[in-house]
Write a protein that holds these residues in place. Structure first.
Motif, PDB file in Angstrom:
ATOM      1  N   SER A 113       0.846  -1.193   0.000  1.00 61.10           N
ATOM      2  CA  SER A 113       0.000   0.000   0.000  1.00 61.10           C
ATOM      3  C   SER A 113       0.878   1.237   0.000  1.00 61.10           C
ATOM      4  O   SER A 113       2.049   1.182   0.369  1.00 61.10           O
ATOM      5  CB  SER A 113      -0.915   0.009   1.237  1.00 61.10           C
ATOM      6  N   THR A 114       0.281   2.345  -0.425  1.00 57.58           N
ATOM      7  CA  THR A 114       1.013   3.604  -0.423  1.00 57.58           C
ATOM      8  C   THR A 114       0.471   4.501   0.678  1.00 57.58           C
ATOM      9  O   THR A 114      -0.671   4.350   1.119  1.00 57.58           O
ATOM     10  CB  THR A 114       0.880   4.329  -1.779  1.00 57.58           C
ATOM     11  N   ALA A 115       1.269   5.459   1.129  1.00 58.75           N
ATOM     12  CA  ALA A 115       0.863   6.345   2.215  1.00 58.75           C
ATOM     13  C   ALA A 115      -0.386   7.127   1.831  1.00 58.75           C
ATOM     14  O   ALA A 115      -0.474   7.672   0.729  1.00 58.75           O
ATOM     15  CB  ALA A 115       2.004   7.303   2.555  1.00 58.75           C
ATOM     16  N   GLY A 116      -1.361   7.169   2.736  1.00 55.98           N
ATOM     17  CA  GLY A 116      -2.591   7.908   2.482  1.00 55.98           C
ATOM     18  C   GLY A 116      -3.657   7.126   1.755  1.00 55.98           C
ATOM     19  O   GLY A 116      -4.784   7.579   1.623  1.00 55.98           O
ATOM     20  N   GLU A 117      -3.313   5.944   1.265  1.00 55.36           N
ATOM     21  CA  GLU A 117      -4.259   5.126   0.517  1.00 55.36           C
ATOM     22  C   GLU A 117      -5.158   4.354   1.478  1.00 55.36           C
ATOM     23  O   GLU A 117      -4.708   3.869   2.517  1.00 55.36           O
ATOM     24  CB  GLU A 117      -3.468   4.151  -0.368  1.00 55.36           C
ATOM     25  N   SER A 118      -6.448   4.240   1.135  1.00 59.04           N
ATOM     26  CA  SER A 118      -7.356   3.467   1.972  1.00 59.04           C
ATOM     27  C   SER A 118      -7.149   1.981   1.728  1.00 59.04           C
ATOM     28  O   SER A 118      -6.583   1.566   0.704  1.00 59.04           O
ATOM     29  CB  SER A 118      -8.812   3.835   1.686  1.00 59.04           C
ATOM     30  N   VAL A 119      -7.620   1.181   2.665  1.00 57.86           N
ATOM     31  CA  VAL A 119      -7.541  -0.271   2.509  1.00 57.86           C
ATOM     32  C   VAL A 119      -8.272  -0.703   1.240  1.00 57.86           C
ATOM     33  O   VAL A 119      -7.784  -1.544   0.473  1.00 57.86           O
ATOM     34  CB  VAL A 119      -8.131  -0.970   3.750  1.00 57.86           C
ATOM     35  N   LEU A 120      -9.444  -0.124   0.994  1.00 55.16           N
ATOM     36  CA  LEU A 120     -10.209  -0.491  -0.205  1.00 55.16           C
ATOM     37  C   LEU A 120      -9.436  -0.160  -1.473  1.00 55.16           C
ATOM     38  O   LEU A 120      -9.412  -0.959  -2.418  1.00 55.16           O
ATOM     39  CB  LEU A 120     -11.555   0.237  -0.207  1.00 55.16           C
ATOM     40  N   GLU A 121      -8.799   1.008  -1.515  1.00 53.61           N
ATOM     41  CA  GLU A 121      -8.043   1.393  -2.716  1.00 53.61           C
ATOM     42  C   GLU A 121      -6.908   0.421  -2.986  1.00 53.61           C
ATOM     43  O   GLU A 121      -6.656   0.046  -4.147  1.00 53.61           O
ATOM     44  CB  GLU A 121      -7.506   2.818  -2.546  1.00 53.61           C
ATOM     45  N   THR A 122      -6.235  -0.014  -1.943  1.00 52.89           N
ATOM     46  CA  THR A 122      -5.159  -0.992  -2.123  1.00 52.89           C
ATOM     47  C   THR A 122      -5.701  -2.300  -2.679  1.00 52.89           C
ATOM     48  O   THR A 122      -5.144  -2.873  -3.620  1.00 52.89           O
ATOM     49  CB  THR A 122      -4.440  -1.263  -0.791  1.00 52.89           C
ATOM     50  N   VAL A 123      -6.810  -2.770  -2.099  1.00 51.57           N
ATOM     51  CA  VAL A 123      -7.379  -4.039  -2.553  1.00 51.57           C
ATOM     52  C   VAL A 123      -7.897  -3.923  -3.977  1.00 51.57           C
ATOM     53  O   VAL A 123      -7.691  -4.823  -4.803  1.00 51.57           O
ATOM     54  CB  VAL A 123      -8.497  -4.495  -1.590  1.00 51.57           C
ATOM     55  N   LEU A 124      -8.560  -2.812  -4.304  1.00 55.33           N
ATOM     56  CA  LEU A 124      -9.123  -2.643  -5.642  1.00 55.33           C
ATOM     57  C   LEU A 124      -8.061  -2.642  -6.730  1.00 55.33           C
ATOM     58  O   LEU A 124      -8.316  -3.073  -7.865  1.00 55.33           O
ATOM     59  CB  LEU A 124      -9.930  -1.341  -5.715  1.00 55.33           C
ATOM     60  N   ARG A 125      -6.878  -2.152  -6.423  1.00 54.64           N
ATOM     61  CA  ARG A 125      -5.811  -2.165  -7.429  1.00 54.64           C
ATOM     62  C   ARG A 125      -5.415  -3.579  -7.812  1.00 54.64           C
ATOM     63  O   ARG A 125      -4.840  -3.817  -8.885  1.00 54.64           O
ATOM     64  CB  ARG A 125      -4.577  -1.423  -6.901  1.00 54.64           C
ATOM     65  N   ASN A 126      -5.747  -4.531  -6.951  1.00 56.18           N
ATOM     66  CA  ASN A 126      -5.344  -5.919  -7.185  1.00 56.18           C
ATOM     67  C   ASN A 126      -6.521  -6.883  -7.320  1.00 56.18           C
ATOM     68  O   ASN A 126      -6.378  -7.954  -7.902  1.00 56.18           O
ATOM     69  CB  ASN A 126      -4.458  -6.377  -6.015  1.00 56.18           C
ATOM     70  N   ARG A 127      -7.671  -6.492  -6.770  1.00 54.17           N
ATOM     71  CA  ARG A 127      -8.888  -7.304  -6.865  1.00 54.17           C
ATOM     72  C   ARG A 127     -10.047  -6.379  -7.246  1.00 54.17           C
ATOM     73  O   ARG A 127     -10.611  -5.692  -6.389  1.00 54.17           O
ATOM     74  CB  ARG A 127      -9.189  -8.008  -5.536  1.00 54.17           C
ATOM     75  N   SER A 128     -10.388  -6.331  -8.516  1.00 56.84           N
ATOM     76  CA  SER A 128     -11.449  -5.432  -8.975  1.00 56.84           C
ATOM     77  C   SER A 128     -12.825  -5.826  -8.458  1.00 56.84           C
ATOM     78  O   SER A 128     -13.775  -5.044  -8.549  1.00 56.84           O
ATOM     79  CB  SER A 128     -11.476  -5.389 -10.507  1.00 56.84           C
ATOM     80  N   ASP A 129     -12.939  -7.033  -7.888  1.00 58.11           N
ATOM     81  CA  ASP A 129     -14.230  -7.493  -7.384  1.00 58.11           C
ATOM     82  C   ASP A 129     -14.460  -7.123  -5.918  1.00 58.11           C
ATOM     83  O   ASP A 129     -15.444  -7.555  -5.313  1.00 58.11           O
ATOM     84  CB  ASP A 129     -14.373  -9.010  -7.561  1.00 58.11           C
ATOM     85  N   ALA A 130     -13.573  -6.322  -5.329  1.00 60.31           N
ATOM     86  CA  ALA A 130     -13.768  -5.906  -3.945  1.00 60.31           C
ATOM     87  C   ALA A 130     -15.087  -5.132  -3.827  1.00 60.31           C
ATOM     88  O   ALA A 130     -15.397  -4.289  -4.666  1.00 60.31           O
ATOM     89  CB  ALA A 130     -12.606  -5.030  -3.484  1.00 60.31           C
ATOM     90  N   PRO A 131     -15.886  -5.409  -2.781  1.00 52.98           N
ATOM     91  CA  PRO A 131     -17.217  -4.793  -2.685  1.00 52.98           C
ATOM     92  C   PRO A 131     -17.161  -3.337  -2.233  1.00 52.98           C
ATOM     93  O   PRO A 131     -16.499  -2.996  -1.265  1.00 52.98           O
ATOM     94  CB  PRO A 131     -17.911  -5.666  -1.635  1.00 52.98           C
ATOM     95  N   TYR A 132     -17.880  -2.489  -2.942  1.00 52.42           N
ATOM     96  CA  TYR A 132     -18.053  -1.098  -2.521  1.00 52.42           C
ATOM     97  C   TYR A 132     -19.202  -0.501  -3.318  1.00 52.42           C
ATOM     98  O   TYR A 132     -19.621  -1.041  -4.348  1.00 52.42           O
ATOM     99  CB  TYR A 132     -16.774  -0.275  -2.733  1.00 52.42           C
ATOM    100  N   ALA A 133     -19.719   0.620  -2.842  1.00 53.43           N
ATOM    101  CA  ALA A 133     -20.758   1.335  -3.582  1.00 53.43           C
ATOM    102  C   ALA A 133     -20.537   2.838  -3.469  1.00 53.43           C
ATOM    103  O   ALA A 133     -20.172   3.493  -4.426  1.00 53.43           O
ATOM    104  CB  ALA A 133     -22.149   0.954  -3.092  1.00 53.43           C
ATOM    105  N   CYS A 134     -20.695   3.407  -2.248  1.00 52.08           N
ATOM    106  CA  CYS A 134     -20.683   4.863  -2.128  1.00 52.08           C
ATOM    107  C   CYS A 134     -19.295   5.452  -1.933  1.00 52.08           C
ATOM    108  O   CYS A 134     -19.059   6.607  -2.273  1.00 52.08           O
ATOM    109  CB  CYS A 134     -21.592   5.294  -0.987  1.00 52.08           C
ATOM    110  N   LYS A 135     -18.377   4.725  -1.323  1.00 49.62           N
ATOM    111  CA  LYS A 135     -17.047   5.210  -0.952  1.00 49.62           C
ATOM    112  C   LYS A 135     -17.109   6.426  -0.029  1.00 49.62           C
ATOM    113  O   LYS A 135     -16.149   7.177   0.077  1.00 49.62           O
ATOM    114  CB  LYS A 135     -16.209   5.565  -2.190  1.00 49.62           C
ATOM    115  N   GLY A 136     -18.242   6.619   0.641  1.00 48.58           N
ATOM    116  CA  GLY A 136     -18.387   7.773   1.513  1.00 48.58           C
ATOM    117  C   GLY A 136     -18.652   7.422   2.957  1.00 48.58           C
ATOM    118  O   GLY A 136     -18.985   8.289   3.760  1.00 48.58           O
ATOM    119  N   GLY A 137     -18.518   6.136   3.305  1.00 47.92           N
ATOM    120  CA  GLY A 137     -18.741   5.725   4.678  1.00 47.92           C
ATOM    121  C   GLY A 137     -20.205   5.676   5.076  1.00 47.92           C
ATOM    122  O   GLY A 137     -20.530   5.692   6.257  1.00 47.92           O
TER     123      GLY A 137
END
Length: 365
Positions: A291-315
Motif C-alpha cells: 500500500s502507499t501512504a494515504g491510501e485506503s484499505v479499499l483502494e489498495t485491494v481494488l488495485r489488485n482485486r477489482s471485485d472488492a465490494p463497494y458502492a458509495c465510498k463515503g462511509g
C-alpha cells in the motif's frame, strides 16, 4: 456480486424522483432474496469508468413464509431514486433511463433490517429515507398480526413526498396497527403537525405524545444525517437503549470542519501515513499487496482485486464492511456501522487508512 438485469419500468413518483424496477430471471431469484430494509448497488459503465450508487428496495418481501423465511425470490426489484444536485446517476435515471436497458445490479446487502416478529416498532424518516422503511412496514404488517408500527416522516412539501399513495394504502389497510404522522418543513397542513423541521427538541417532546416510548421494541431512523442525528439524540434523552435504535444515513449534507481538514490532509499526503502491506480475504481467496501512504484499505485491494465490494465510498452504505484481523487503521468517517460492530473489530474499508506496517482484513467475515 453484480448481475446484468433488464429495466422493466421507470415510473415517475414526484417532480424529482422515480422508481426503477428490474426484472430478475428465474435462475437468479434465489440470489436476490432480501430482508426488509436491505439495498442494492447499481453500476453503470461509461467508457472506461463506472458509476456505483446504492438504493434501498422499497417493496414488501415476496413469498415470506409463516416460518420467517423468504420464498423463492423476487421476480422484480424496485428502488426509489431522488434527484441529487449534480448527481450523475440520479440525473440519468430521471431524464434518460428507459425500460429495456440493462444495468449491473449487486445482490442485496445491508443490516438496516426488520425481520417480521411480534412487537411495537417505530421509525423517523426524512425524504427518500422512506424507501427501506416502506418495505419494512409493508412486510411486517402483512406477515405478523401481533405487530404494530408508528411512522413519523418529514418532507419538504406534500408534492415532494415519495410513496405518498403507498403509505396511504397501508394506513387504509391496517388502521389499527399502523400510525402515520407527517411533518412538512415548507408547507402548512390543514391537520397534523405544525410546519417546521423535526429537530431534537421537537422530537423529544413529540415522541412520548405519540406512543409509549419505553415499550417500542425497535426504532428505525433513516434519511439525511441531520435528521437521523436529531432523532438519535432525542431517543437517548428519552432513555431508549442503544440496542433498540437502528439507523441508515441517506445523505450527508456537509462534512464537519475537522473531518474535511483530515480528508484534505489525506488527499495531499500531509497526514502521517503508512506505506506497508494490506492482506485481505475476499470470496475465500487471500492476497497480500503493498500500500502507499494515504491510501485506503479499499483502494489498495481494488488495485489488485477489482471485485472488492463497494458502492458509495463515503462511509454511508456499509457495502465495503470488513473485519480487521490484525494491525490498526484510522477510519475517517463512519455512518454505516453500529457501535457493536466496531467493537467487534469491523471497519469500513473505504474509510480505513493503515497506521501499522501490516494490516489484515477479511471481507467474508
Amino acid at each position: 456480486m453484480f448481475h446484468p438485469l433488464r429495466v422493466a419500468e421507470v415510473r415517475p413518483l414526484t417532480d424529482d424522483s422515480v422508481t426503477i424496477s428490474f426484472e430478475v430471471p428465474e435462475e437468479l431469484r434465489a440470489a436476490y432474496r432480501y430482508t426488509p430494509g436491505q439495498h442494492i448497488a447499481i453500476r453503470r459503465r461509461i467508457a472506461d469508468s463506472e458509476i456505483r450508487r446504492t438504493y434501498s428496495l422499497c417493496d414488501p418481501v415476496p413469498g415470506w413464509s409463516a416460518g420467517g423465511e423468504p420464498g423463492d425470490g423476487p421476480r422484480l426489484l424496485r428502488v426509489g431514486v431522488r434527484a441529487v444536485k449534480d448527481g450523475e446517476f440520479s440525473t440519468y435515471a430521471l431524464k434518460e433511463l428507459l425500460a429495456g436497458e440493462v444495468l449491473d445490479v449487486m445482490t442485496p446487502a445491508g443490516r438496516f433490517v426488520l425481520e417480521p416478529r411480534p412487537g411495537r416498532f417505530a421509525a423517523v424518516v426524512g425524504g427518500s429515507g422512506i424507501t427501506p422503511v416502506l418495505s419494512q412496514v409493508a412486510t411486517l404488517l402483512a406477515r405478523e398480526p401481533e405487530a404494530s408500527f408508528c411512522l413519523i416522516r418529514s418532507d419538504r412539501t406534500a408534492a415532494s413526498t415519495m410513496f405518498l399513495e403507498e403509505v396511504a394504502d397501508l394506513k387504509d389497510r391496517w388502521p389499527d396497527r399502523f400510525q402515520l404522522v407527517t411533518a412538512l418543513s415548507r408547507e402548512e397542513q390543514q391537520s397534523g403537525l405544525p410546519t417546521g423541521r423535526l429537530d431534537a427538541d421537537r422530537l423529544t417532546t413529540l415522541l412520548p405524545a405519540l406512543l409509549p416510548v419505553p415499550s417500542v421494541d425497535g426504532w428505525y431512523l433513516c434519511g439525511p444525517l441531520g435528521l437521523v442525528a436529531a432523532a438519535e439524540l432525542a431517543l437517548r434523552t428519552l432513555g431508549v437503549p442503544r440496542s433498540r435504535v437502528h439507523q441508515e444515513i441517506f445523505h450527508v449534507d456537509e462534512a464537519p470542519t475537522a473531518l474535511m481538514a483530515a480528508e484534505s490532509a489525506v488527499a495531499t499526503g500531509t497526514l502521517p501515513g503508512i506505506a506497508g502491506t494490506v492482506r485481505a480475504t475476499l470470496d475465500g481467496r487471500g492476497g497480500s499487496w503493498p500500500s502507499t501512504a494515504g491510501e485506503s484499505v479499499l483502494e489498495t485491494v481494488l488495485r489488485n482485486r477489482s471485485d472488492a465490494p463497494y458502492a458509495c465510498k463515503g462511509g454511508v452504505c456499509g457495502t465495503c464492511r470488513a473485519k480487521l484481523l490484525s494491525g490498526e487503521v484510522r477510519m475517517d468517517r463512519n455512518f454505516a456501522l453500529e457501535p457493536e460492530e466496531t467493537a467487534a473489530g469491523y471497519v469500513l474499508a473505504c474509510q480505513s487508512h493503515p497506521v501499522t506496517p501490516v494490516v489484515e482484513v477479511d471481507f467474508d467475515a
